[in-house]
Design a protein around this motif. Structure first.
Motif, PDB file in Angstrom:
ATOM      1  N   ASN A  95       0.839  -1.197   0.000  1.00 57.79           N
ATOM      2  CA  ASN A  95       0.000   0.000   0.000  1.00 57.79           C
ATOM      3  C   ASN A  95       0.869   1.240   0.000  1.00 57.79           C
ATOM      4  O   ASN A  95       1.712   1.431   0.882  1.00 57.79           O
ATOM      5  N   ASN A  96       0.691   2.078  -1.028  1.00 58.91           N
ATOM      6  CA  ASN A  96       1.317   3.396  -1.039  1.00 58.91           C
ATOM      7  C   ASN A  96       0.625   4.264   0.013  1.00 58.91           C
ATOM      8  O   ASN A  96      -0.601   4.238   0.121  1.00 58.91           O
ATOM      9  N   ALA A  97       1.401   5.044   0.764  1.00 61.99           N
ATOM     10  CA  ALA A  97       0.795   5.819   1.853  1.00 61.99           C
ATOM     11  C   ALA A  97       1.487   7.171   2.023  1.00 61.99           C
ATOM     12  O   ALA A  97       2.701   7.244   2.140  1.00 61.99           O
ATOM     13  N   SER A  98       0.686   8.227   2.056  1.00 58.81           N
ATOM     14  CA  SER A  98       1.228   9.571   2.297  1.00 58.81           C
ATOM     15  C   SER A  98       1.077   9.979   3.750  1.00 58.81           C
ATOM     16  O   SER A  98       1.231  11.145   4.093  1.00 58.81           O
ATOM     17  N   ARG A  99       0.771   9.013   4.585  1.00 52.03           N
ATOM     18  CA  ARG A  99       0.742   9.205   6.042  1.00 52.03           C
ATOM     19  C   ARG A  99       1.007   7.854   6.689  1.00 52.03           C
ATOM     20  O   ARG A  99       0.979   6.813   6.026  1.00 52.03           O
ATOM     21  N   GLU A 100       1.234   7.877   8.012  1.00 49.14           N
ATOM     22  CA  GLU A 100       1.410   6.620   8.724  1.00 49.14           C
ATOM     23  C   GLU A 100       0.075   5.895   8.862  1.00 49.14           C
ATOM     24  O   GLU A 100      -0.989   6.511   8.872  1.00 49.14           O
ATOM     25  N   ILE A 101       0.146   4.588   8.957  1.00 50.71           N
ATOM     26  CA  ILE A 101      -1.057   3.785   9.118  1.00 50.71           C
ATOM     27  C   ILE A 101      -1.734   4.120  10.444  1.00 50.71           C
ATOM     28  O   ILE A 101      -1.069   4.352  11.459  1.00 50.71           O
ATOM     29  N   ALA A 102      -3.068   4.200  10.440  1.00 49.05           N
ATOM     30  CA  ALA A 102      -3.836   4.540  11.643  1.00 49.05           C
ATOM     31  C   ALA A 102      -4.041   3.307  12.512  1.00 49.05           C
ATOM     32  O   ALA A 102      -3.993   2.174  12.034  1.00 49.05           O
ATOM     33  N   ASP A 103      -4.289   3.543  13.803  1.00 44.09           N
ATOM     34  CA  ASP A 103      -4.498   2.436  14.737  1.00 44.09           C
ATOM     35  C   ASP A 103      -5.644   1.536  14.290  1.00 44.09           C
ATOM     36  O   ASP A 103      -5.561   0.308  14.393  1.00 44.09           O
ATOM     37  N   ALA A 104      -6.724   2.146  13.802  1.00 46.34           N
ATOM     38  CA  ALA A 104      -7.877   1.359  13.360  1.00 46.34           C
ATOM     39  C   ALA A 104      -7.519   0.484  12.165  1.00 46.34           C
ATOM     40  O   ALA A 104      -8.035  -0.639  12.024  1.00 46.34           O
ATOM     41  N   GLU A 105      -6.630   0.987  11.315  1.00 48.76           N
ATOM     42  CA  GLU A 105      -6.201   0.204  10.151  1.00 48.76           C
ATOM     43  C   GLU A 105      -5.283  -0.942  10.565  1.00 48.76           C
ATOM     44  O   GLU A 105      -5.372  -2.050  10.017  1.00 48.76           O
TER      45      GLU A 105
END
Length: 324
Positions: A95-105
């Motif tokens: 997964n390309n991501a422009s932010r850090e992964i969220a806790d819910a994710e």
């Protein structure tokens, strides 16, 4: 068009853009993914951030030249859309991501038996752009950006500066599934304000480019790579975070001068997908190339050699764990 009418387009355009994005692939299609993990011996499936897309596209193209039997499928779904609908659902490997992964994710991934591995791959100067004919504007303070982009904020340019035209803003920005939306919200609006819903929301950054090109009253924001492709047809706005106006560039992002809109970019790899040789080869290739001019050429700052080595060490440790 009034801002009330643009607001009504926000949800619909995001849905249309998501459906259109699913067909944007380097090779192959996500629609055929099945099973718990999408990877096959000769398949690597990637979704996520449109901001990171140019980096992954460039690296994937170079990888495919050296590995012509491997099919790399690449789609723009937004960071959140990529995590929620594809990566944490077990349908993609990266997964390309422009932010850090969220806790819910992280929790969603865990519930599906997926371990997300985070790798920084570049630095971006998130860029605010206007029409070249908007000769009254070259720089904005963070407070002025807040007034323009917050809910129930300024309506006209003259609301920000009485010497500016009495024209209504025409705003173009990232959809709510986008990591760019999340980052802009956090960096500019903070906890005090909510992002306006009265704007054209899209995961397709080139749609933002076209919108800003088409109206003197327009403003948009996206990753620096999309500005660097169009420097003569849209104008970047310098940002004053209290120490004077600083223009977005790879140099100011790298030096840390361009605040608060410099940000790290990431890819996330499903640890379980590293059991597949194609994913392992792609991941190693990506980490090596993320420290090269290949990243600079698309408009971002490459990771350092130290970051590259840290990424490779982390990757090899994960590979060893899943292939023992």
């Amino acid at each position: 068009m009034s801002r009330d009418s643009t607001a009504s387009l926000s949800t619909g355009s995001g849905r249309r853009d998501f459906l259109a994005a699913a067909s944007v692939v380097l090779s192959g299609s996500l629609a055929g993914c099945s099973g718990v993990f999408a990877a096959e011996d000769d398949q690597v499936n990637v979704a996520g951030s449109s901001t990171v897309f140019p980096v992954t596209e460039a690296i994937s193209s170079a990888f495919s030249e050296e590995n012509p039997t491997v099919n790399v499928s690449l789609s723009k779904t937004g960071t959140g859309g990529g995590f929620g609908n594809f990566f944490c659902a077990g349908r993609t490997d990266v997964n390309n991501a422009s932010r850090e992964i969220a806790d819910a994710e992280v929790e969603q991934c865990g519930n599906n038996g997926i371990t997300p591995l985070e790798f920084p791959i570049a630095t971006d100067a998130l860029t605010v752009v206007v029409n070249p004919n908007a000769d009254w504007i070259d720089c904005l303070t963070v407070e002025q950006l807040q007034e323009i982009w917050r809910a129930d904020g300024a309506q006209n340019w003259s609301d920000i500066n009485e010497e500016w035209p009495d024209q209504e803003f025409e705003l173009y920005g990232a959809a709510t599934t986008s990591g760019t939306f999340d980052y802009f919200n956090e960096a500019v609006l903070g906890e005090e304000f909510n992002h306006t819903s009265e704007y054209y929301a899209t995961e397709r950054d080139r749609t933002i480019v076209q919108g800003v090109q088409g109206s003197e009253a327009a403003m948009g924001y996206f990753g620096f790579a999309y500005y660097s492709e169009n420097p003569d047809s849209i104008k970047a706005v310098a940002i004053d975070d209290g120490d004077g106006c600083v223009e977005p560039s790879t140099e100011t992002a790298k030096s840390g001068e361009y605040t608060p809109l410099s940000r790290p970019l990431f890819i996330y790899i499903a640890k379980e997908s590293l059991t597949e040789p194609a994913v392992r080869d792609f991941a190693r290739f990506y980490m090596e190339r993320a420290a090269t001019d290949l990243v600079s050429e698309v408009g971002y700052v490459p990771i350092t050699e130290e970051q590259r080595d840290e990424n490779l060490e982390k990757l090899e440790a994960a590979i060893e764990e899943v292939t023992e």
